[in-house]
Design a protein around this motif. Structure first.
Motif, PDB file in Angstrom:
ATOM      1  N   ARG A 162       1.394   7.617   1.247  1.00 49.56           N
ATOM      2  CA  ARG A 162       1.043   6.657   2.298  1.00 49.56           C
ATOM      3  C   ARG A 162       1.449   5.239   1.899  1.00 49.56           C
ATOM      4  O   ARG A 162       1.945   4.459   2.722  1.00 49.56           O
ATOM      5  CB  ARG A 162      -0.447   6.731   2.583  1.00 49.56           C
ATOM      6  N   SER A 163       1.241   4.903   0.629  1.00 43.46           N
ATOM      7  CA  SER A 163       1.619   3.580   0.148  1.00 43.46           C
ATOM      8  C   SER A 163       3.128   3.388   0.236  1.00 43.46           C
ATOM      9  O   SER A 163       3.611   2.351   0.703  1.00 43.46           O
ATOM     10  CB  SER A 163       1.139   3.401  -1.298  1.00 43.46           C
ATOM     11  N   ALA A 164       3.885   4.388  -0.198  1.00 47.55           N
ATOM     12  CA  ALA A 164       5.350   4.294  -0.147  1.00 47.55           C
ATOM     13  C   ALA A 164       5.835   4.141   1.289  1.00 47.55           C
ATOM     14  O   ALA A 164       6.762   3.362   1.571  1.00 47.55           O
ATOM     15  CB  ALA A 164       5.970   5.525  -0.797  1.00 47.55           C
ATOM     16  N   GLU A 165       5.223   4.876   2.215  1.00 49.00           N
ATOM     17  CA  GLU A 165       5.612   4.780   3.623  1.00 49.00           C
ATOM     18  C   GLU A 165       5.363   3.374   4.169  1.00 49.00           C
ATOM     19  O   GLU A 165       6.197   2.811   4.884  1.00 49.00           O
ATOM     20  CB  GLU A 165       4.837   5.809   4.441  1.00 49.00           C
ATOM     21  N   ALA A 166       4.211   2.799   3.815  1.00 46.97           N
ATOM     22  CA  ALA A 166       3.892   1.451   4.265  1.00 46.97           C
ATOM     23  C   ALA A 166       4.882   0.434   3.709  1.00 46.97           C
ATOM     24  O   ALA A 166       5.332  -0.476   4.425  1.00 46.97           O
ATOM     25  CB  ALA A 166       2.466   1.090   3.866  1.00 46.97           C
ATOM     26  N   LEU A 167       5.243   0.574   2.431  1.00 49.75           N
ATOM     27  CA  LEU A 167       6.185  -0.356   1.814  1.00 49.75           C
ATOM     28  C   LEU A 167       7.574  -0.233   2.429  1.00 49.75           C
ATOM     29  O   LEU A 167       8.259  -1.237   2.662  1.00 49.75           O
ATOM     30  CB  LEU A 167       6.245  -0.106   0.302  1.00 49.75           C
ATOM     31  N   ARG A 168       8.000   0.988   2.685  1.00 56.57           N
ATOM     32  CA  ARG A 168       9.300   1.201   3.317  1.00 56.57           C
ATOM     33  C   ARG A 168       9.353   0.525   4.689  1.00 56.57           C
ATOM     34  O   ARG A 168      10.378  -0.066   5.071  1.00 56.57           O
ATOM     35  CB  ARG A 168       9.563   2.699   3.493  1.00 56.57           C
ATOM     36  N   ALA A 169       8.247   0.614   5.415  1.00 55.53           N
ATOM     37  CA  ALA A 169       8.208   0.031   6.754  1.00 55.53           C
ATOM     38  C   ALA A 169       8.329  -1.494   6.696  1.00 55.53           C
ATOM     39  O   ALA A 169       8.933  -2.111   7.587  1.00 55.53           O
ATOM     40  CB  ALA A 169       6.910   0.436   7.456  1.00 55.53           C
ATOM     41  N   ILE A 170       7.766  -2.092   5.657  1.00 53.63           N
ATOM     42  CA  ILE A 170       7.859  -3.539   5.486  1.00 53.63           C
ATOM     43  C   ILE A 170       9.254  -3.934   5.022  1.00 53.63           C
ATOM     44  O   ILE A 170       9.872  -4.861   5.552  1.00 53.63           O
ATOM     45  CB  ILE A 170       6.799  -4.037   4.485  1.00 53.63           C
ATOM     46  N   GLY A 171       9.750  -3.210   4.011  1.00 56.76           N
ATOM     47  CA  GLY A 171      11.088  -3.457   3.478  1.00 56.76           C
ATOM     48  C   GLY A 171      11.103  -4.441   2.327  1.00 56.76           C
ATOM     49  O   GLY A 171      10.659  -5.582   2.474  1.00 56.76           O
ATOM     50  N   PHE A 172      11.568  -3.999   1.162  1.00 61.09           N
ATOM     51  CA  PHE A 172      11.643  -4.828  -0.036  1.00 61.09           C
ATOM     52  C   PHE A 172      12.977  -4.601  -0.737  1.00 61.09           C
ATOM     53  O   PHE A 172      13.667  -3.603  -0.507  1.00 61.09           O
ATOM     54  CB  PHE A 172      10.491  -4.498  -0.990  1.00 61.09           C
ATOM     55  N   ASP A 173      13.322  -5.510  -1.632  1.00 54.59           N
ATOM     56  CA  ASP A 173      14.549  -5.364  -2.420  1.00 54.59           C
ATOM     57  C   ASP A 173      14.403  -4.308  -3.513  1.00 54.59           C
ATOM     58  O   ASP A 173      15.370  -3.655  -3.886  1.00 54.59           O
ATOM     59  CB  ASP A 173      14.924  -6.705  -3.062  1.00 54.59           C
ATOM     60  N   GLY A 174      13.203  -4.184  -4.042  1.00 54.85           N
ATOM     61  CA  GLY A 174      12.908  -3.201  -5.064  1.00 54.85           C
ATOM     62  C   GLY A 174      11.462  -2.760  -4.917  1.00 54.85           C
ATOM     63  O   GLY A 174      10.680  -3.370  -4.173  1.00 54.85           O
ATOM     64  N   TYR A 175      11.104  -1.701  -5.646  1.00 55.71           N
ATOM     65  CA  TYR A 175       9.773  -1.119  -5.492  1.00 55.71           C
ATOM     66  C   TYR A 175       9.186  -0.814  -6.862  1.00 55.71           C
ATOM     67  O   TYR A 175       9.811  -0.144  -7.685  1.00 55.71           O
ATOM     68  CB  TYR A 175       9.850   0.155  -4.654  1.00 55.71           C
ATOM     69  N   ALA A 176       7.987  -1.317  -7.081  1.00 57.32           N
ATOM     70  CA  ALA A 176       7.295  -1.066  -8.336  1.00 57.32           C
ATOM     71  C   ALA A 176       6.285   0.057  -8.166  1.00 57.32           C
ATOM     72  O   ALA A 176       5.752   0.279  -7.071  1.00 57.32           O
ATOM     73  CB  ALA A 176       6.589  -2.335  -8.815  1.00 57.32           C
ATOM     74  N   ILE A 177       6.036   0.750  -9.261  1.00 58.38           N
ATOM     75  CA  ILE A 177       4.997   1.771  -9.315  1.00 58.38           C
ATOM     76  C   ILE A 177       3.839   1.153 -10.075  1.00 58.38           C
ATOM     77  O   ILE A 177       3.897   0.988 -11.304  1.00 58.38           O
ATOM     78  CB  ILE A 177       5.518   3.042 -10.010  1.00 58.38           C
ATOM     79  N   GLY A 178       2.818   0.736  -9.351  1.00 54.64           N
ATOM     80  CA  GLY A 178       1.672   0.089  -9.964  1.00 54.64           C
ATOM     81  C   GLY A 178       0.541   1.070 -10.182  1.00 54.64           C
ATOM     82  O   GLY A 178       0.597   2.233  -9.786  1.00 54.64           O
ATOM     83  N   GLY A 179      -0.513   0.600 -10.830  1.00 53.57           N
ATOM     84  CA  GLY A 179      -1.708   1.415 -10.985  1.00 53.57           C
ATOM     85  C   GLY A 179      -1.617   2.489 -12.044  1.00 53.57           C
ATOM     86  O   GLY A 179      -2.460   3.393 -12.099  1.00 53.57           O
ATOM     87  N   LEU A 180      -0.608   2.437 -12.909  1.00 53.33           N
ATOM     88  CA  LEU A 180      -0.515   3.354 -14.044  1.00 53.33           C
ATOM     89  C   LEU A 180      -0.576   2.534 -15.328  1.00 53.33           C
ATOM     90  O   LEU A 180      -0.549   1.308 -15.308  1.00 53.33           O
ATOM     91  CB  LEU A 180       0.775   4.171 -13.973  1.00 53.33           C
ATOM     92  N   ALA A 181      -0.668   3.211 -16.465  1.00 50.53           N
ATOM     93  CA  ALA A 181      -0.831   2.549 -17.766  1.00 50.53           C
ATOM     94  C   ALA A 181      -2.088   1.687 -17.773  1.00 50.53           C
ATOM     95  O   ALA A 181      -2.114   0.611 -18.351  1.00 50.53           O
ATOM     96  CB  ALA A 181       0.401   1.717 -18.121  1.00 50.53           C
ATOM     97  N   VAL A 182      -3.130   2.174 -17.109  1.00 51.61           N
ATOM     98  CA  VAL A 182      -4.407   1.462 -17.075  1.00 51.61           C
ATOM     99  C   VAL A 182      -5.520   2.354 -17.613  1.00 51.61           C
ATOM    100  O   VAL A 182      -6.659   2.289 -17.169  1.00 51.61           O
ATOM    101  CB  VAL A 182      -4.740   0.967 -15.649  1.00 51.61           C
TER     102      VAL A 182
END
Length: 379
Positions: A207-227
């Motif tokens: 769901r997060s990836a779909e929302a980001l794709r709809a907005i549109g960015f130059d690059g995409y980070a994977i957050g919320g890991l290594a915590v």
């Protein structure tokens, strides 16, 4: 600065399984991927001069919105010519949005739809950080790659909290996009990355990836890991998370990590990394080598005349013995931190180059297996 260089252009030159190598072209230079970004939190990579960082092979470094907004202040940095001029680094700089540091370092923080109100961990002064203010700070700093403002909960929080946090981060991502686009000349010359959230949950990540794709960015980070979730859980998430993001944009795993983390993440399709580990470890007497981490405080190094790592080509390994590095570390000498940090950053860049070469040659699986066999043999 060469005017004919693109604002941002990512290309993949070779793939091997999910692993891929290529480059990001920007106004201030080319970033080879997979890339490791040394962390220059407060306008300095600790214990290193900028030219020494560059000599290790780094194409890009990371600065941090939270720390720089508190000290010396983004407006002051702007008056002094921007972050590149201020710290004398003429290559690309990525700035973290400050969201993670607000959650992990700030005191008495209060989260609302608008943003986060918090008190500085330095002097207790009160501040508010919103998507709009984060974009403004990163513009004042002159960042080349700007990160959207997000919230980063721990993976062990209840799933309802993680879902609500992810949805809030996606609303903040849209506000970040709008505020970035209103940034005039800076927006025309820099790039904006969105951040996927959802902790370890595949459905929330989708769901997060779909929302980001709809907005549109130059690059995409994977957050919320290594915590705090551990490598096994992180890799299980990376088995699906990168593939949810656009293939024609770089994928950046934030805050990772140990050398074996980097190899496993590249194996799963990640292109960019940052982590304080090589510099922090260097200041604390730990070195990373092709045969695993080495604790220079250990007495067994006291009379060892061998280099730190015979396979490493850095100046530390070329000039100084383990015995000398042990002496510096045990004595608390500043030079020890400098030499070990230079080695660690050089080792990380050599590792990234070895991965790029292996992918290009179609031999990444063999490289990864060989690396793990040598690196993990000490454990």
């Amino acid at each position: 600065m060469a005017s004919d260089r693109p604002r941002f252009r990512f290309s993949v030159s070779a793939t091997d399984g999910k692993a891929r190598t290529g480059q990001i072209e920007m106004r201030r230079g080319t970033i080879r991927t997979p890339a490791f970004m040394p962390v220059g939190t407060a306008a300095t990579v600790k214990a290193m001069k900028p030219e020494t960082v560059r000599a290790t092979g780094a194409d890009i470094i990371l600065g941090n919105t939270y720390h720089l907004m508190l000290r010396p202040g983004a407006e002051r940095v702007a008056r002094l010519g921007g972050l590149h001029q201020f710290m004398q680094w003429d290559r690309p700089i990525l700035t973290d949005s400050g969201g993670y540091q607000v959650m992990s370092l700030a005191e008495l923080r209060k989260l609302t739809e608008e943003g986060v109100t918090f008190r500085s961990h330095i002097d207790g002064s009160k501040h508010m950080l919103t998507p709009e203010r984060s974009m403004e700070i990163q513009r004042l700093l002159g960042s080349d790659i700007v990160m959207a403002f997000d919230e980063c909960p721990r993976a062990d929080r209840p799933i309802g909290e993680i879902e609500a946090s992810m949805e809030l981060s996606m609303r903040w991502a849209k506000r970040s996009r709008d505020a970035f686009d209103a940034g005039g000349e800076h927006a025309a010359q820099s790039a904006l990355f969105g951040i996927q959230q959802g902790a370890l949950d595949q459905g929330l990540r989708a769901r997060s990836a779909e929302a980001l794709r709809a907005i549109g960015f130059d690059g995409y980070a994977i957050g919320g890991l290594a915590v705090g979730e551990g490598q096994e859980a992180m890799f299980a998430t990376l088995d699906f998370a990168p593939g949810m993001l656009p293939e024609d944009a770089p994928r950046y795993l934030m805050g990772v990590g140990k050398p074996d983390d980097l190899v496993g993440a590249v194996e799963r399709g990640v292109d960019m990394f940052d982590c304080v580990l090589p510099t922090r470890s260097g200041r604390n007497g730990q070195a990373f080598t092709w045969t695993g981490p080495v604790n220079l405080r250990n007495a067994r190094h006291a009379e060892d005349t061998a280099p730190l790592d015979e396979r490493c080509t850095c100046p530390t390994c070329g000039k100084y013995s383990r015995a000398y590095l042990h002496h510096l570390t045990k004595s608390g000498e500043m030079l020890g931190a400098m030499l070990l940090t230079e080695h660690n950053l050089s080792f990380y860049q050599q590792l990234m180059q070895a991965m790029r070469d292996a992918i290009a040659a179609g031999k990444f699986a063999n490289f990864a297996d060989s690396f793990r066999n040598d690196y993990l043999s000490r454990k």
